[in-house]
Design a protein around this motif. Structure first.
Motif, short mmCIF file in Angstrom:
data_model
loop_
_atom_site.label_atom_id
_atom_site.label_comp_id
_atom_site.label_asym_id
_atom_site.label_seq_id
_atom_site.Cartn_x
_atom_site.Cartn_y
_atom_site.Cartn_z
N MET A 1 0.85 -1.19 0.00
CA MET A 1 0.00 0.00 0.00
C MET A 1 0.89 1.24 0.00
SD MET A 1 -2.87 -1.18 2.80
CE MET A 1 -1.72 -1.11 4.16
N SER A 2 0.65 2.13 -0.92
CA SER A 2 1.45 3.34 -0.99
C SER A 2 0.53 4.55 -1.14
CB SER A 2 2.43 3.27 -2.15
OG SER A 2 1.76 3.11 -3.38
N SER A 3 1.11 5.72 -0.99
CA SER A 3 0.34 6.98 -1.07
C SER A 3 -0.90 6.89 -0.19
CB SER A 3 -0.04 7.27 -2.52
OG SER A 3 1.09 7.37 -3.34
N LEU A 4 -0.70 6.43 1.01
CA LEU A 4 -1.83 6.19 1.90
C LEU A 4 -2.53 7.48 2.29
CD1 LEU A 4 -0.23 3.34 3.99
CD2 LEU A 4 -2.40 3.19 2.75
N ARG A 5 -3.82 7.34 2.45
CA ARG A 5 -4.69 8.47 2.79
C ARG A 5 -5.40 8.17 4.10
NH1 ARG A 5 -7.63 8.12 -3.12
NH2 ARG A 5 -5.80 8.65 -4.40
N THR A 6 -5.92 9.19 4.71
CA THR A 6 -6.63 8.97 5.98
C THR A 6 -7.82 8.04 5.78
OG1 THR A 6 -7.88 11.00 5.62
CG2 THR A 6 -5.91 11.16 7.00
N GLU A 7 -8.44 8.11 4.61
CA GLU A 7 -9.60 7.26 4.34
C GLU A 7 -9.23 5.79 4.14
OE1 GLU A 7 -8.75 10.07 2.73
OE2 GLU A 7 -9.14 9.90 0.56
N ASP A 8 -7.94 5.48 4.13
CA ASP A 8 -7.52 4.08 4.07
C ASP A 8 -7.50 3.45 5.45
OD1 ASP A 8 -5.14 5.06 1.56
OD2 ASP A 8 -7.05 4.00 1.25
N THR A 9 -7.70 4.25 6.47
CA THR A 9 -7.74 3.72 7.83
C THR A 9 -8.87 2.71 7.97
OG1 THR A 9 -6.78 5.70 8.84
CG2 THR A 9 -8.15 4.30 10.24
N ALA A 10 -8.52 1.51 8.40
CA ALA A 10 -9.51 0.44 8.52
C ALA A 10 -8.84 -0.80 9.11
CB ALA A 10 -10.10 0.11 7.15
#
Length: 117
Positions: free
Chosen positions: A84-93
């Motif tokens: 996973m790269s360029s992670l965003r806050t919405e990837d939180t899970a």
């Protein structure tokens, strides 16, 4: 009893990278009917498919992670990884591994990924 264990989750900053691994107690990549996939579930949301990899090597991704996440094998018959790269806050899970073994689905208990700014 088939066991599915995820690893690699944890905290990461926005724009960062993380690699998840899923290891199964049985060989997966020895049967063309088998597959492995990653799902995720954010707080208050339904579980959604993130990426799926088939025995043939065919993969598919959720639109939200396309070109940022990569599901891949590393040569082991019982493992799949998710880069996973360029992670965003919405990837939180909580990220769950799903394994299809000869028509039966198995799930891991999940690993938490927290992306913060």
């Amino acid at each position: 009893q088939v066991q599915v264990v995820e690893s690699g989750g944890g905290p990461v900053q926005v724009g960062g990278s993380l690699r998840l691994s899923c290891t199964v107690s049985e060989s997966v990549w020895v049967n063309r009917a088998n597959y492995m996939a990653w799902y995720r579930q954010a707080p208050g949301m339904e579980r959604e498919l993130v990426a799926r990899l088939e025995w043939s090597g065919r993969s598919n991704y959720a639109d939200s992670v396309e070109e940022r996440f990569t599901i891949f094998r590393d040569g082991a018959n019982n493992r799949v990884n998710l880069r996973m790269s360029s992670l965003r806050t919405e990837d939180t899970a909580v990220y769950y591994c799903n394994v299809g073994l000869q028509g039966t689905d198995y799930w891991g208990k999940g690993t938490l990924v927290t992306v913060s700014s």
